[in-house]
Design a protein around this motif. Structure first.
Motif, mmCIF file in Angstrom:
data_model
loop_
_atom_site.group_PDB
_atom_site.id
_atom_site.type_symbol
_atom_site.label_atom_id
_atom_site.label_comp_id
_atom_site.label_asym_id
_atom_site.label_seq_id
_atom_site.Cartn_x
_atom_site.Cartn_y
_atom_site.Cartn_z
ATOM 1 N N LEU A 174 51.869 31.022 37.942
ATOM 2 C CA LEU A 174 50.705 31.340 38.758
ATOM 3 C C LEU A 174 49.888 32.424 38.053
ATOM 4 N N ASP A 175 48.590 32.185 37.871
ATOM 5 C CA ASP A 175 47.679 33.150 37.253
ATOM 6 C C ASP A 175 46.672 33.591 38.313
ATOM 7 N N VAL A 176 46.641 34.906 38.594
ATOM 8 C CA VAL A 176 45.764 35.467 39.615
ATOM 9 C C VAL A 176 44.693 36.290 38.914
ATOM 10 N N LYS A 177 43.428 35.987 39.167
ATOM 11 C CA LYS A 177 42.309 36.704 38.593
ATOM 12 C C LYS A 177 41.523 37.381 39.701
ATOM 13 N N SER A 178 41.165 38.650 39.466
ATOM 14 C CA SER A 178 40.384 39.410 40.444
ATOM 15 C C SER A 178 38.949 39.472 39.981
ATOM 16 N N SER A 179 38.031 39.163 40.886
ATOM 17 C CA SER A 179 36.607 39.177 40.566
ATOM 18 C C SER A 179 36.019 40.549 40.906
ATOM 19 N N ASP A 180 34.716 40.705 40.633
ATOM 20 C CA ASP A 180 34.065 41.997 40.883
ATOM 21 C C ASP A 180 33.980 42.316 42.351
ATOM 22 N N ASP A 181 33.915 41.311 43.224
ATOM 23 C CA ASP A 181 33.818 41.569 44.661
ATOM 24 C C ASP A 181 35.182 41.617 45.321
ATOM 25 N N ASN A 182 36.206 41.983 44.530
ATOM 26 C CA ASN A 182 37.573 42.161 45.039
ATOM 27 C C ASN A 182 38.181 40.879 45.579
ATOM 28 N N ARG A 183 37.618 39.759 45.188
ATOM 29 C CA ARG A 183 38.221 38.480 45.567
ATOM 30 C C ARG A 183 39.102 38.009 44.426
ATOM 31 N N LYS A 184 40.121 37.263 44.770
ATOM 32 C CA LYS A 184 41.100 36.811 43.794
ATOM 33 C C LYS A 184 41.014 35.302 43.627
ATOM 34 N N SER A 185 41.059 34.883 42.346
ATOM 35 C CA SER A 185 41.060 33.461 42.022
ATOM 36 C C SER A 185 42.454 33.075 41.555
ATOM 37 N N LEU A 186 42.972 31.979 42.101
ATOM 38 C CA LEU A 186 44.321 31.521 41.785
ATOM 39 C C LEU A 186 44.248 30.309 40.877
ATOM 40 N N PHE A 187 45.098 30.351 39.870
ATOM 41 C CA PHE A 187 45.203 29.206 38.958
ATOM 42 C C PHE A 187 46.663 28.856 38.780
ATOM 43 N N LEU A 188 46.924 27.535 38.902
ATOM 44 C CA LEU A 188 48.259 27.016 38.610
ATOM 45 C C LEU A 188 48.252 26.586 37.156
#
Length: 892
Positions: A174-188
């Motif tokens: 699982l790869d979790v990326k945090s954006s500038d607006d404190n939202r997180k993007s999840l990648f399998l």
């Protein structure tokens, strides 16, 4: 009428108060609070008195939605009436504030109440669906990424901060990326190649945990189906696309248009574009790609100083049964504009700078840079203020801060220097950097004591090693230059002459701690040996070269009651009329034997002997009192409490026997009291024999027989002679009173003064024997002409003599006193409290009468019957008072 105006006045005062304060009350309550929870004392906060809430119908006004709070009619408090759900009331808004209207009748008033509902962690993370199905081709290479939808949390703040985890598996991560607006993007992310024939379906659990305490979790099941291969993937016409954009480019600027093709047919030929990842990570929101046309546009602001190069991984995924994807890279180079001010760093700082540093000394090395490039990054520097420092350029971007003028730490101990930088852009930008330059000290100040002369009181017989005082010298210099060490200066004038006639240095008595300045006693001090010890203490700093300062210490030894009274021998003035014998004369003697003669029929009050004693101590410890120890009860004799005179208590009778043995105890007033015992044998004889015995005793003291015969003849004088003596004595008393009154009015006041109150001198010839030591007392003439050191000094400005109450007022250890203060004084009030005012005044009166009579007649044998009765009455009162206060018994 008054009853009707009272409520009206209160309402007017309430309206005025709310008009001034804005009329709004704010409360806070956590969500999910139980029904009945008190939110606030609404009636009291609105200024209503007890009982007015119900009488004036205090209530909430509904505004269309269900009210979760209500007003308690009895107490007027705002309480929770039903479940409060912050998410239901305000959603994700923060803070959640409910505005309520409160109505008060009689008279009608409307108030606004703001109720803030605070969040608690009562909502678990929630995924959009409990299950997500994914279909992946078995030929997808490892490292492929697949986006997942994250969970949402109805709470706010830390309670809504989510973290993700996936169940353990060797094929996926699982790869979790945090954006500038404190939202997180999840990648399998595929970690290992798939094999449909080995495992056609993968079931994983995705868990989301919030940041509350305790943490709540939500899960979503991932069902990954492995599909058969699709042999053709979309292909880009370039593997790398390079683009240049100025950092001032605006939003929606076209970055690049991509082009990809797929040789497959049908759904396998159709594909869509997407941005898979970016370098730096988290910049995927800065760019947006059209999934159909492949156009990439700018969605945020670029920053050359932050990221000069952006790399985007683009994916084109077809729509076949087993979707395939192709990838390319887009490199976006950001061009600089002058949007950054210069920056100044201190790379090396040599502080503190000694105040004797030479001109040209390098104080600091500075590095100047500008994140912009070209002319935008060229910087010019200057220093402010221009003195006493300046800037010297060493090479590009590096400067030296050097000393231009001499320093003086005593004038300025620290400098705040500002380095100013300006770049060459248009318009130019500026920056400033402050440098703190402290100035170090050189040893140019000597230690200085707080006082030039210290006065220290130390008790006699103090323990060796006892702390006497603490001296303090300050040095304004720093570090070793201000570190002070103390010592007793042998080179100064200090010491004392010993009792044996030699000279002893002060260092043999005291020592000073080198670090703390505490003054210690090396040996017990003896007041009878030394009363004042004066020496100098030197304070030396640790600088190079060292500097020193001196202070004079005057150490006064306070007397302790360590000497018992000593009986004087008969030769020192004689024991009194009709008394003779031997007594120990040394200071350590405690007993003595005396004898005297008394005539049968002697009237009451006739003096038959006088006991004399001295005490080596001084002051209160040397004030002596005499007590008749044996015989007890109603004996024929008594002894003066302070005079030591033994006189008849009543007329002597034949029933008293031929001899009386009297045991007299002499005590001092020290704590504890010390005493000596004298034994007086009184022989009762006929009047003529008593006169002859007294005459013989007087002749032995005078040394000639003729003078002894004259004394015997005087002792046997007739009654007419006694009458003449009495008349002369009364006349002398009157003349003495007139002389004393005139002397007290016109003569200059003599005594020891210390403070605003005058001292009082009392001659203790008849009052008692408050004897100072022979070295410090004056010789006062008493009634029989003998010299005696009985000077009593009373001062209202010094502490009372030692006693149960006075001990609490004396400082321990000895404190520093003013050098002008006397070493020992005792107040008149202390004497009156210790022995009774009536007794002391009677003793003083007795002393004046006896002294006047002695001056008029030349002897102490004059007595008047009335005065004898008065003295007997006063003596009995003083004896009873002394027994009550002292409660002492003689030492056998």
């Amino acid at each position: 009428m008054c009853v009707w105006w009272g409520p009206v006045v209160r309402v007017l005062v309430l309206q005025a108060a709310w008009a001034v304060g804005g009329g709004q009350v704010r409360y806070s309550v956590p969500e999910e609070a139980k029904a009945g929870t008190v939110v606030g004392r609404l009636a009291q906060d609105l200024g209503l008195e007890a009982g007015e809430a119900e009488a004036r119908r205090l209530r909430l006004v509904s505004q269309g939605r269900r009210a979760s709070v209500e007003v308690s009619g009895a107490s007027g408090a705002l309480v929770v009436s039903s479940r409060l759900d912050r998410e239901e009331l305000c959603g994700k808004s923060a803070p959640c504030a409910l505005r309520l209207e409160v109505l008060v009748e009689r008279p009608l008033r409307v108030f606004r109440v703001e109720l803030e509902v605070t969040d608690i962690n009562d909502n678990a993370p929630l995924f959009p669906a409990a299950r997500k199905n994914l279909s992946l081709s078995e030929n997808i290479p490892p490292g492929s990424r697949f986006p997942l939808e994250g969970a949402s949390d109805a709470d706010i703040g830390a309670n809504a901060q989510l973290s993700y985890a996936i169940s353990p598996t060797e094929h996926f991560t699982l790869d979790v990326k945090s954006s500038d607006d404190n939202r997180k993007s999840l990648f399998l992310v595929l970690a290992k190649s798939l094999d449909r024939e080995t495992l056609p379906v993968h079931r994983l659990v995705l868990t989301a945990s919030d940041g509350g305490r305790p943490s709540l979790t939500g899960t979503m099941e991932l069902v990954i189906s492995v599909l058969d291969v699709n042999d053709n993937a979309p292909q880009f016409n370039q593997s790398v696309y390079k683009v240049q954009l100025p950092e001032s480019a605006v939003e929606r600027t076209l970055v690049v248009r991509l082009n990809a093709t797929d040789p497959d047919e049908g759904l396998n030929k159709e594909f869509s574009y997407s941005i898979v990842s970016s370098v730096p990570a988290g910049n995927t929101d800065l760019f947006r790609i059209d999934p159909k046309t492949g156009e990439i546009r700018l969605t945020g602001a670029l920053d050359f100083e932050d990221v000069r190069l952006h790399e985007l991984q683009i994916e084109a995924r077809d729509k076949g049964w087993a979707p395939l994807s192709g990838h390319c890279k887009v490199v976006v180079e950001v061009l600089d504009v002058n949007d950054n001010a210069p920056e100044v760093w201190v790379t090396s700082l040599s502080v503190p700078v000694p105040e004797d540093a030479a001109v040209g000394t390098v104080v600091a090395l500075l590095s100047v840079s500008d994140r912009d490039s070209g002319a935008n990054g060229r910087v010019r520097c200057a220093v402010w203020p221009a003195a006493p420092f300046g800037l010297v350029s060493t090479f590009a971007g590096s400067y030296s801060l050097v000393l231009r003028e001499a320093l003086d730490r005593e004038r300025v101990s620290e400098y705040e220097v500002e380095v100013r930088a300006e770049d060459g852009g248009s318009p130019s930008l500026r920056a400033r950097r402050g440098v703190r330059v402290p100035v170090s000290d050189v040893n140019d100040n000597a230690p200085a004591f707080a006082q030039a002369v210290y006065t220290v009181l130390a008790r006699e017989n103090n323990a060796a090693g006892a702390e006497l005082a603490r001296l303090l010298a300050r040095d304004p210099d720093e570090a070793d230059n201000g570190r002070v060490r103390y010592s007793v200066w042998e080179g100064g004038v200090g010491g004392v002459a010993s009792a044996g006639g030699g000279w002893r240095p002060a260092s043999s008595y005291v020592s000073v701690d080198a670090e703390s300045g505490r003054l210690w006693a090396l040996q017990p001090l003896d007041y009878e040996e030394v009363q004042v010890l004066q020496f100098e203490v030197r304070a030396v700093d640790a600088g190079e070269p060292p500097l020193c300062g001196n202070a004079t210490v005057q150490l006064f030894v306070v007397d302790e009651n360590d000497n018992a009274p000593a009986l004087l021998p008969a030769g020192s003035g004689g024991p009194g009329p009709g008394a003779s014998g031997d007594a120990a004369s040394g200071p350590g003697s405690v007993s003595g034997a005396l004898w005297a003669w008394a005539a049968w029929g002697a009237p009451a009050g006739q003096v038959v002997a006088k006991i004399r004693a001295v005490d080596a101590d001084s002051g209160y410890n040397a004030w002596l009192r005499y007590e008749l120890w044996e015989p007890r009860g109603k004996g024929p004799f008594r002894v003066g409490l302070y005079s030591g005179e033994v006189s008849t208590a009543r007329a002597l009778e034949e029933a008293d026997g031929p001899r009386q043995r009297l045991v007299i105890v002499v005590r001092d007033h020290g704590e504890p009291a010390r005493s000596a015992t004298a034994t007086l044998s009184v022989s009762l004889v006929e009047g003529a024999e008593a006169a002859l015995a007294a005459a013989g005793s007087s002749s032995s003291k005078a040394g000639t027989g003729a003078e002894g015969g004259a004394s015997a003849a005087g002792a046997a004088a007739t009654t007419n002679v006694w009458l003449v003596v009495a008349i002369c004595a009364v006349s002398s008393l009157f003349l003495l009173a007139v002389v004393l009154y005139g002397a007290s009015r016109w003569a200059p006041r003599a005594g020891v003064l210390s403070g605003p109150g005058p001292a009082t001198l009392v001659c203790a010839s008849e009052v008692g024997s408050w004897s100072y030591s022979q070295r410090q007392s004056r010789s006062v003439c008493v009634a029989d002409g003998a010299g005696k050191s009985d000077l009593m000094v009373f001062s209202p400005n010094f502490p009372p003599p030692p006693g149960p109450a006075a001990k609490e007022m004396q400082p321990e250890p000895p404190a520093l006193l003013d050098t002008k203060s006397m070493r020992e004084h005792y107040t008149v009030s202390s004497i009156l409290n210790a022995f009774g005012e009536s007794d002391v005044r009677a003793a003083v009166a007795e002393s004046q009468v006896s002294t006047a009579a002695a001056e008029a007649t030349g002897s102490c044998e004059w007595r008047k019957e009335k005065d004898g009765k008065s003295r007997e009455m006063g003596e009995k009162n003083r004896s009873r008072q002394s027994e009550r206060e002292e409660g002492l018994k003689p030492e056998e």
